[in-house]
Design a protein around this motif. Structure first.
Motif, PDB file in Angstrom:
ATOM      1  N   ALA A 190      -4.294  -7.448  -0.486  1.00 19.38           N
ATOM      2  CA  ALA A 190      -4.059  -6.394   0.702  1.00 19.38           C
ATOM      3  C   ALA A 190      -2.363  -6.206   0.365  1.00 19.38           C
ATOM      4  O   ALA A 190      -2.223  -4.898   1.087  1.00 19.38           O
ATOM      5  CB  ALA A 190      -4.190  -7.147   2.046  1.00 19.38           C
ATOM      6  N   GLU A 191      -1.592  -7.539  -0.238  1.00 23.84           N
ATOM      7  CA  GLU A 191      -0.547  -7.052  -1.013  1.00 23.84           C
ATOM      8  C   GLU A 191      -0.423  -6.435  -1.564  1.00 23.84           C
ATOM      9  O   GLU A 191       0.966  -5.256  -1.736  1.00 23.84           O
ATOM     10  CB  GLU A 191       0.407  -8.613  -1.121  1.00 23.84           C
ATOM     11  N   THR A 192      -1.075  -6.156  -2.705  1.00 26.51           N
ATOM     12  CA  THR A 192      -1.274  -5.507  -3.386  1.00 26.51           C
ATOM     13  C   THR A 192      -1.042  -3.978  -3.629  1.00 26.51           C
ATOM     14  O   THR A 192      -0.574  -2.832  -3.303  1.00 26.51           O
ATOM     15  CB  THR A 192      -2.526  -5.855  -5.111  1.00 26.51           C
ATOM     16  N   PHE A 193      -2.417  -3.715  -2.577  1.00 25.21           N
ATOM     17  CA  PHE A 193      -2.180  -2.412  -1.314  1.00 25.21           C
ATOM     18  C   PHE A 193      -1.215  -2.288  -0.818  1.00 25.21           C
ATOM     19  O   PHE A 193      -0.950  -0.823  -0.573  1.00 25.21           O
ATOM     20  CB  PHE A 193      -4.261  -1.980  -0.642  1.00 25.21           C
ATOM     21  N   LEU A 194      -0.601  -3.232   0.416  1.00 22.10           N
ATOM     22  CA  LEU A 194       0.338  -2.031   0.880  1.00 22.10           C
ATOM     23  C   LEU A 194       1.873  -1.917  -0.111  1.00 22.10           C
ATOM     24  O   LEU A 194       2.706  -1.100   0.850  1.00 22.10           O
ATOM     25  CB  LEU A 194       0.397  -3.185   2.094  1.00 22.10           C
ATOM     26  N   THR A 195       1.975  -2.904  -0.307  1.00 17.21           N
ATOM     27  CA  THR A 195       3.126  -2.616  -1.017  1.00 17.21           C
ATOM     28  C   THR A 195       3.511  -0.888  -2.555  1.00 17.21           C
ATOM     29  O   THR A 195       4.108  -1.050  -1.651  1.00 17.21           O
ATOM     30  CB  THR A 195       3.552  -3.858  -2.954  1.00 17.21           C
ATOM     31  N   ALA A 196       2.219  -1.340  -2.620  1.00  9.76           N
ATOM     32  CA  ALA A 196       2.319   0.793  -3.743  1.00  9.76           C
ATOM     33  C   ALA A 196       2.025   1.433  -2.678  1.00  9.76           C
ATOM     34  O   ALA A 196       2.261   2.382  -2.631  1.00  9.76           O
ATOM     35  CB  ALA A 196       0.282   0.284  -3.765  1.00  9.76           C
ATOM     36  N   PHE A 197       0.908   0.987  -1.111  1.00  4.46           N
ATOM     37  CA  PHE A 197       1.206   1.812  -0.216  1.00  4.46           C
ATOM     38  C   PHE A 197       2.012   2.208   0.534  1.00  4.46           C
ATOM     39  O   PHE A 197       2.937   3.386   0.257  1.00  4.46           O
ATOM     40  CB  PHE A 197       0.087   2.100   0.972  1.00  4.46           C
ATOM     41  N   TYR A 198       3.098   2.056   0.587  1.00  3.02           N
ATOM     42  CA  TYR A 198       4.694   1.469   1.329  1.00  3.02           C
ATOM     43  C   TYR A 198       5.737   1.948   0.401  1.00  3.02           C
ATOM     44  O   TYR A 198       6.408   3.271   0.668  1.00  3.02           O
ATOM     45  CB  TYR A 198       5.053   1.043   2.440  1.00  3.02           C
ATOM     46  N   ARG A 199       5.803   1.638  -1.054  1.00  5.26           N
ATOM     47  CA  ARG A 199       6.106   2.418  -1.990  1.00  5.26           C
ATOM     48  C   ARG A 199       6.004   4.199  -1.742  1.00  5.26           C
ATOM     49  O   ARG A 199       6.612   4.752  -2.493  1.00  5.26           O
ATOM     50  CB  ARG A 199       5.793   1.915  -2.843  1.00  5.26           C
ATOM     51  N   ARG A 200       4.778   3.975  -1.916  1.00  3.37           N
ATOM     52  CA  ARG A 200       4.979   6.047  -2.589  1.00  3.37           C
ATOM     53  C   ARG A 200       5.073   6.636  -1.323  1.00  3.37           C
ATOM     54  O   ARG A 200       5.855   7.559  -1.353  1.00  3.37           O
ATOM     55  CB  ARG A 200       3.022   6.025  -2.520  1.00  3.37           C
ATOM     56  N   ALA A 201       5.225   6.369   0.137  1.00 11.26           N
ATOM     57  CA  ALA A 201       5.445   6.538   1.431  1.00 11.26           C
ATOM     58  C   ALA A 201       6.668   6.897   2.041  1.00 11.26           C
ATOM     59  O   ALA A 201       7.389   7.340   2.042  1.00 11.26           O
ATOM     60  CB  ALA A 201       4.799   5.750   2.528  1.00 11.26           C
ATOM     61  N   LEU A 202       7.665   5.502   0.837  1.00 11.44           N
ATOM     62  CA  LEU A 202       9.184   5.689   0.992  1.00 11.44           C
ATOM     63  C   LEU A 202       9.972   6.424   0.053  1.00 11.44           C
ATOM     64  O   LEU A 202      11.034   6.493   0.046  1.00 11.44           O
ATOM     65  CB  LEU A 202       9.354   4.388   1.261  1.00 11.44           C
ATOM     66  N   ASN A 203       8.970   6.952  -1.021  1.00  9.96           N
ATOM     67  CA  ASN A 203       9.677   7.112  -2.794  1.00  9.96           C
ATOM     68  C   ASN A 203      10.192   9.496  -2.017  1.00  9.96           C
ATOM     69  O   ASN A 203       9.411   9.549  -1.536  1.00  9.96           O
ATOM     70  CB  ASN A 203       8.713   7.635  -3.346  1.00  9.96           C
ATOM     71  N   PRO A 204      11.161   8.743  -1.883  1.00  9.13           N
ATOM     72  CA  PRO A 204      11.874  10.643  -0.954  1.00  9.13           C
ATOM     73  C   PRO A 204      11.482  11.192  -2.432  1.00  9.13           C
ATOM     74  O   PRO A 204      11.103  13.036  -2.117  1.00  9.13           O
ATOM     75  CB  PRO A 204      13.400  10.773  -1.563  1.00  9.13           C
ATOM     76  N   ALA A 205      11.089  10.820  -3.737  1.00  8.46           N
ATOM     77  CA  ALA A 205      10.562  12.001  -4.919  1.00  8.46           C
ATOM     78  C   ALA A 205       8.746  12.483  -4.398  1.00  8.46           C
ATOM     79  O   ALA A 205       9.088  13.458  -4.948  1.00  8.46           O
ATOM     80  CB  ALA A 205      10.293  11.340  -5.746  1.00  8.46           C
ATOM     81  N   ASN A 206       8.359  11.962  -3.185  1.00 11.12           N
ATOM     82  CA  ASN A 206       7.466  12.622  -3.182  1.00 11.12           C
ATOM     83  C   ASN A 206       7.153  12.720  -2.114  1.00 11.12           C
ATOM     84  O   ASN A 206       6.266  13.083  -1.338  1.00 11.12           O
ATOM     85  CB  ASN A 206       6.298  11.288  -2.435  1.00 11.12           C
ATOM     86  N   THR A 207       8.501  13.795  -1.364  1.00 12.82           N
ATOM     87  CA  THR A 207       8.475  14.352  -0.298  1.00 12.82           C
ATOM     88  C   THR A 207       7.775  16.137  -0.232  1.00 12.82           C
ATOM     89  O   THR A 207       8.727  16.452  -1.888  1.00 12.82           O
ATOM     90  CB  THR A 207       9.656  13.836   0.219  1.00 12.82           C
ATOM     91  N   GLU A 208       7.562  16.213   0.217  1.00 13.14           N
ATOM     92  CA  GLU A 208       7.009  17.810   0.715  1.00 13.14           C
ATOM     93  C   GLU A 208       8.352  18.517   0.817  1.00 13.14           C
ATOM     94  O   GLU A 208       8.781  18.310   1.545  1.00 13.14           O
ATOM     95  CB  GLU A 208       5.294  18.710   0.873  1.00 13.14           C
ATOM     96  N   GLY A 209       7.779  19.586  -0.690  1.00 13.93           N
ATOM     97  CA  GLY A 209       9.685  20.922   0.460  1.00 13.93           C
ATOM     98  C   GLY A 209       9.976  21.314  -1.077  1.00 13.93           C
ATOM     99  O   GLY A 209      10.675  20.679  -1.722  1.00 13.93           O
TER     100      GLY A 209
END
Length: 209
Positions: A190-209
């Motif tokens: 769970a820690e591995t998954f959640l770390t990757a999940f939130y890292r991607r969600a929080l990364n401003p480079a992944n923001t569309e637009g």
């Protein structure tokens, strides 16, 4: 029992035994489903002995909530605007997951209280807890406005962290029934998954637009 008198060693021991037993009983059955007889039996004491230390079931429950609240909220209080924003949020995620792993009964105690409408904890939710969440949400919003993290609603981000980490404690039977993990190995996954999940969600480079 008069609370203004220093407690003897045996009094401290009995009081601790009552609270430990009550944590087991309340976390399993909720406040409404628990009785003083159950708590006394789990503590290895007579019901009159329990009532010597606490005048009612509600008094025991309130004492548990009061003593555990500082510990339970410590990760949120420790969340500051120092250092890397994404790293700080991921650290909070991991600390919350660690608490679910080490303190599942405490998580279920609070979950049961809230599910029942928070009759004993309501004032703290709308007072102290709201103030604390407002303070941390303001930090997250500043990071978002500065482009240091993706533009996410800070309150729903905090709620999602609570949901994804405390799920492993509050729904332990369901998680274990599906995964059949060896001991607590699923928490590492769970820690591995959640770390990757939130890292991607929080990364401003992944923001569309």
């Amino acid at each position: 029992m008069a609370e203004d008198r220093p407690r003897t060693r045996i009094q401290e021991k009995n009081r601790a035994a009552i609270l430990e037993a009550a944590l087991d009983v309340f976390s399993q059955s909720g406040f409404r489903g628990s009785t003083l007889d159950q708590i006394a039996k789990a503590a290895g004491l007579s019901k009159p002995n329990v009532l010597y230390y606490f005048p009612s079931k509600e008094a025991i429950h309130q004492a548990l909530l009061a003593e555990l609240m500082d510990v339970w909220l410590e990760p949120l209080r420790a969340f500051t605007d120092e250092g890397d924003p994404i790293g700080a949020i991921l650290d909070y995620v991991c600390r919350k997951l660690h608490m679910s792993r080490k303190m599942p009964r405490e998580s279920r105690l609070f979950a049961n209280e809230v599910l029942q409408g928070a009759p004993r904890y309501g004032p703290q939710i709308t007072g102290m807890l709201k103030d604390l969440v407002d303070e941390k949400a303001a930090i997250i919003r500043r990071w978002s406005d500065a482009g240091k993290i993706a533009p996410l609603d800070p309150y729903h981000l905090i709620f999602s962290i609570w949901a994804t980490t405390q799920h492993y404690a509050d729904f332990d039977v369901q998680v274990r029934g599906i995964l059949h993990p060896k001991d607590d190995a699923h928490y590492d996954d769970a820690e591995t998954f959640l770390t990757a999940f939130y890292r991607r969600a929080l990364n401003p480079a992944n923001t569309e637009g």
